[in-house]
Design a protein around this motif. Structure first.
Motif, PDB file in Angstrom:
ATOM      1  N   VAL A  41      33.660  36.286 -24.014  1.00 44.83           N
ATOM      2  CA  VAL A  41      35.087  36.127 -23.778  1.00 44.83           C
ATOM      3  C   VAL A  41      35.493  37.056 -22.635  1.00 44.83           C
ATOM      4  CG1 VAL A  41      37.396  36.215 -24.787  1.00 44.83           C
ATOM      5  CG2 VAL A  41      35.430  35.565 -26.200  1.00 44.83           C
ATOM      6  N   VAL A  42      36.150  36.474 -21.621  1.00 46.26           N
ATOM      7  CA  VAL A  42      36.553  37.201 -20.409  1.00 46.26           C
ATOM      8  C   VAL A  42      38.072  37.185 -20.326  1.00 46.26           C
ATOM      9  CG1 VAL A  42      36.418  37.220 -17.889  1.00 46.26           C
ATOM     10  CG2 VAL A  42      34.408  36.574 -19.245  1.00 46.26           C
ATOM     11  N   PRO A  43      38.725  38.317 -20.081  1.00 51.36           N
ATOM     12  CA  PRO A  43      40.182  38.378 -20.137  1.00 51.36           C
ATOM     13  C   PRO A  43      40.900  37.950 -18.858  1.00 51.36           C
ATOM     14  CG  PRO A  43      39.333  40.555 -19.755  1.00 51.36           C
ATOM     15  CD  PRO A  43      38.122  39.663 -19.938  1.00 51.36           C
ATOM     16  N   PHE A  44      40.195  37.261 -17.957  1.00 54.70           N
ATOM     17  CA  PHE A  44      40.787  36.810 -16.704  1.00 54.70           C
ATOM     18  C   PHE A  44      40.363  35.382 -16.418  1.00 54.70           C
ATOM     19  CE2 PHE A  44      40.096  41.439 -16.177  1.00 54.70           C
ATOM     20  CZ  PHE A  44      41.421  41.829 -16.037  1.00 54.70           C
ATOM     21  N   PRO A  45      41.087  34.678 -15.544  1.00 58.24           N
ATOM     22  CA  PRO A  45      40.677  33.327 -15.154  1.00 58.24           C
ATOM     23  C   PRO A  45      39.372  33.364 -14.356  1.00 58.24           C
ATOM     24  CG  PRO A  45      42.979  33.767 -14.534  1.00 58.24           C
ATOM     25  CD  PRO A  45      42.358  35.082 -14.914  1.00 58.24           C
ATOM     26  N   PRO A  46      38.743  32.212 -14.137  1.00 54.26           N
ATOM     27  CA  PRO A  46      37.539  32.167 -13.307  1.00 54.26           C
ATOM     28  C   PRO A  46      37.832  32.666 -11.891  1.00 54.26           C
ATOM     29  CG  PRO A  46      37.805  30.114 -14.532  1.00 54.26           C
ATOM     30  CD  PRO A  46      39.077  30.892 -14.717  1.00 54.26           C
ATOM     31  N   GLY A  47      36.817  33.243 -11.261  1.00 56.77           N
ATOM     32  CA  GLY A  47      36.933  33.582  -9.855  1.00 56.77           C
ATOM     33  C   GLY A  47      37.017  35.050  -9.528  1.00 56.77           C
ATOM     34  N   GLY A  48      37.296  35.912 -10.500  1.00 59.74           N
ATOM     35  CA  GLY A  48      37.403  37.342 -10.230  1.00 59.74           C
ATOM     36  C   GLY A  48      36.098  38.079 -10.492  1.00 59.74           C
ATOM     37  N   ALA A  49      36.144  39.398 -10.319  1.00 59.65           N
ATOM     38  CA  ALA A  49      34.942  40.218 -10.491  1.00 59.65           C
ATOM     39  C   ALA A  49      34.402  40.143 -11.909  1.00 59.65           C
ATOM     40  CB  ALA A  49      35.263  41.671 -10.127  1.00 59.65           C
ATOM     41  N   THR A  50      35.300  40.196 -12.894  1.00 57.39           N
ATOM     42  CA  THR A  50      34.853  40.167 -14.286  1.00 57.39           C
ATOM     43  C   THR A  50      34.133  38.871 -14.596  1.00 57.39           C
ATOM     44  OG1 THR A  50      36.972  41.260 -14.671  1.00 57.39           O
ATOM     45  CG2 THR A  50      35.620  40.811 -16.598  1.00 57.39           C
ATOM     46  N   ASP A  51      34.688  37.769 -14.139  1.00 56.38           N
ATOM     47  CA  ASP A  51      34.096  36.448 -14.374  1.00 56.38           C
ATOM     48  C   ASP A  51      32.729  36.343 -13.701  1.00 56.38           C
ATOM     49  OD1 ASP A  51      34.561  33.536 -15.280  1.00 56.38           O
ATOM     50  OD2 ASP A  51      34.147  33.285 -13.147  1.00 56.38           O
ATOM     51  N   LEU A  52      32.633  36.822 -12.462  1.00 56.00           N
ATOM     52  CA  LEU A  52      31.366  36.772 -11.736  1.00 56.00           C
ATOM     53  C   LEU A  52      30.271  37.532 -12.476  1.00 56.00           C
ATOM     54  CD1 LEU A  52      29.593  36.317  -9.170  1.00 56.00           C
ATOM     55  CD2 LEU A  52      30.590  38.415  -8.259  1.00 56.00           C
ATOM     56  N   MET A  53      30.577  38.737 -12.918  1.00 56.74           N
ATOM     57  CA  MET A  53      29.567  39.539 -13.615  1.00 56.74           C
ATOM     58  C   MET A  53      29.207  38.932 -14.964  1.00 56.74           C
ATOM     59  SD  MET A  53      30.515  43.505 -12.699  1.00 56.74           S
ATOM     60  CE  MET A  53      32.271  43.343 -12.385  1.00 56.74           C
ATOM     61  N   ALA A  54      30.223  38.449 -15.692  1.00 57.07           N
ATOM     62  CA  ALA A  54      29.959  37.849 -17.003  1.00 57.07           C
ATOM     63  C   ALA A  54      29.041  36.647 -16.878  1.00 57.07           C
ATOM     64  CB  ALA A  54      31.274  37.460 -17.669  1.00 57.07           C
ATOM     65  N   ARG A  55      29.266  35.819 -15.874  1.00 56.44           N
ATOM     66  CA  ARG A  55      28.426  34.623 -15.705  1.00 56.44           C
ATOM     67  C   ARG A  55      26.990  35.002 -15.349  1.00 56.44           C
ATOM     68  NH1 ARG A  55      31.454  30.036 -15.959  1.00 56.44           N
ATOM     69  NH2 ARG A  55      33.707  30.470 -15.930  1.00 56.44           N
ATOM     70  N   SER A  56      26.820  36.029 -14.530  1.00 55.25           N
ATOM     71  CA  SER A  56      25.464  36.475 -14.190  1.00 55.25           C
ATOM     72  C   SER A  56      24.730  36.990 -15.418  1.00 55.25           C
ATOM     73  CB  SER A  56      25.532  37.573 -13.123  1.00 55.25           C
ATOM     74  OG  SER A  56      26.036  37.071 -11.908  1.00 55.25           O
ATOM     75  N   ILE A  57      25.423  37.780 -16.232  1.00 52.97           N
ATOM     76  CA  ILE A  57      24.806  38.306 -17.457  1.00 52.97           C
ATOM     77  C   ILE A  57      24.539  37.171 -18.440  1.00 52.97           C
ATOM     78  CG2 ILE A  57      25.144  39.812 -19.448  1.00 52.97           C
ATOM     79  CD1 ILE A  57      24.580  41.269 -16.769  1.00 52.97           C
ATOM     80  N   GLY A  58      25.480  36.240 -18.566  1.00 52.45           N
ATOM     81  CA  GLY A  58      25.288  35.104 -19.461  1.00 52.45           C
ATOM     82  C   GLY A  58      24.083  34.267 -19.087  1.00 52.45           C
ATOM     83  N   GLN A  59      23.884  34.033 -17.797  1.00 53.70           N
ATOM     84  CA  GLN A  59      22.726  33.273 -17.344  1.00 53.70           C
ATOM     85  C   GLN A  59      21.428  33.995 -17.697  1.00 53.70           C
ATOM     86  OE1 GLN A  59      23.500  32.742 -13.159  1.00 53.70           O
ATOM     87  NE2 GLN A  59      25.208  31.337 -13.524  1.00 53.70           N
ATOM     88  N   ARG A  60      21.468  35.309 -17.617  1.00 53.02           N
ATOM     89  CA  ARG A  60      20.275  36.092 -17.965  1.00 53.02           C
ATOM     90  C   ARG A  60      19.964  35.957 -19.450  1.00 53.02           C
ATOM     91  NH1 ARG A  60      16.247  39.458 -15.375  1.00 53.02           N
ATOM     92  NH2 ARG A  60      15.179  40.367 -17.150  1.00 53.02           N
TER      93      ARG A  60
END
Length: 329
Positions: A41-60
């Motif tokens: 769960v990410v507290p911001f819409p897609p496209g920001g720094a938090t989303d970018l990092m979360a997606r990279s970690i999720g893919q891992r």
């Protein structure tokens, strides 16, 4: 983030990078975690720094364990909607919160009714990265550097406005500190995440925005936005021509940080497994290149180090908010 805590975390990151390839990879415990898809769960819409990092970690996580990872973007209420959802989730490691300092350390001092307590309701997993904020303007605005903005704002108090990703974000706090230190009156226009504000400053509907580097670094490189300054003490390799705020206001620093937490009472073995996989991801050359090209400083930590970092940042920002008399909008 304080200078001493940053030095300690960078030392930890260097130690992690020195491990042999694969040494930090987590092995599933006998309980079979994860046994079903994971939600970050990410507290911001897609496209920001938090989303970018979360997606990279999720893919891992997906590559390591073979389970799908869903990124649930849930902005609103300074990130408290997303954080409280995870705080109330089952403590089995299948619902996690990928948040920022705003939710984990700042909100407690900024809002009167925070529906969770970070120390009580979360189990820290790992600190992932830190990001400086950029103050950007539409190219049509008469600002080339921070000094230009300060001069204009002093001449026309209350006439300028700036966008931020939301009340209580590190970007918001950084700009409020700038206003206090430079004696400025600039109106705050909070958005629910970076994307909406970036769109409006690109369209010159708002003249200025302060936001994490990954949200705007591409627009600065292509000339669609002008960067007036960076809130780190040093220039960023991603934008080496952009001067720090500290060149104009000595000592000024306000960087954001991001990390992964689980609901409290999540078994220690699962927390350790998650943390080991996060730190392994941060050793990956492709992940590091992706983060660093966007102005994200790769960190990494143990759960214990992250817990200590959250506690220190909570104390720091409580003092700053009280001294600057910052209020949530």
């Amino acid at each position: 983030m304080t200078r001493s805590s940053r030095r300690a975390l960078l030392a930890r990151a260097a130690a992690l990078c020195a491990l042999p390839a694969g040494a930090a990879l987590a092995q599933s415990p006998r309980s079979g975690y994860p046994s079903r898809p994971i939600t970050l769960v990410v507290p911001f819409p897609p496209g920001g720094a938090t989303d970018l990092m979360a997606r990279s970690i999720g893919q891992r996580f997906t590559r390591a364990w073979g389970q799908p990872v869903t990124i649930e973007n849930k902005p609103g209420a300074g990130g408290m909607l997303a954080a409280s959802q995870v705080a109330k989730a089952g403590a089995d490691g299948h619902t996690l919160f990928f948040g920022a300092g705003a939710q984990l350390a700042v909100n407690a001092s900024l809002y009167s009714n925070v529906p969770y307590d970070t120390a009580r309701d979360f189990a820290p997993v790992a600190l992932v990265g830190s990001v400086a904020n950029l103050l950007v303007a539409h190219p049509s605005q008469p600002f080339a550097r921070l000094a230009d903005l300060i001069q204009r704002a002093r001449a026309e108090p209350g006439k300028l406005s700036y966008a931020s990703p939301g009340s209580g974000s590190t970007a918001h706090l950084a700009m409020e500190l700038l206003k206090v230190e430079a004696g400025l009156d600039i109106v705050h226009v909070p958005y629910k995440g970076a994307a909406g504000g970036v769109t409006d400053v690109l369209g010159n509907q708002v003249p200025l925005m302060i936001v994490s580097m990954p949200s705007v670094v591409g627009h600065v490189k292509t000339g669609k936005l002008v960067a007036l300054g960076i809130t780190d003490l040093r220039r960023s390799p991603a934008l080496p021509d952009v001067p720090p705020f500290a060149d104009t206001l000595p000592g000024f620093e306000a960087t954001g940080w991001y990390g992964l937490v689980a609901p409290a009472q999540t078994p220690a073995a699962i927390v350790q497994q998650l943390g080991a996989e996060v730190n392994a991801a941060l050793q990956d050359a492709e992940v590091r290149r992706s983060f660093e090209s966007q102005g994200i400083q790769v960190l990494g930590s143990s759960p214990e180090q992250f817990a200590a970092h959250i506690a220190a940042e909570t104390r720091k920002w409580a003092t700053v908010i009280a001294k600057a008399r910052i209020k949530a909008d």
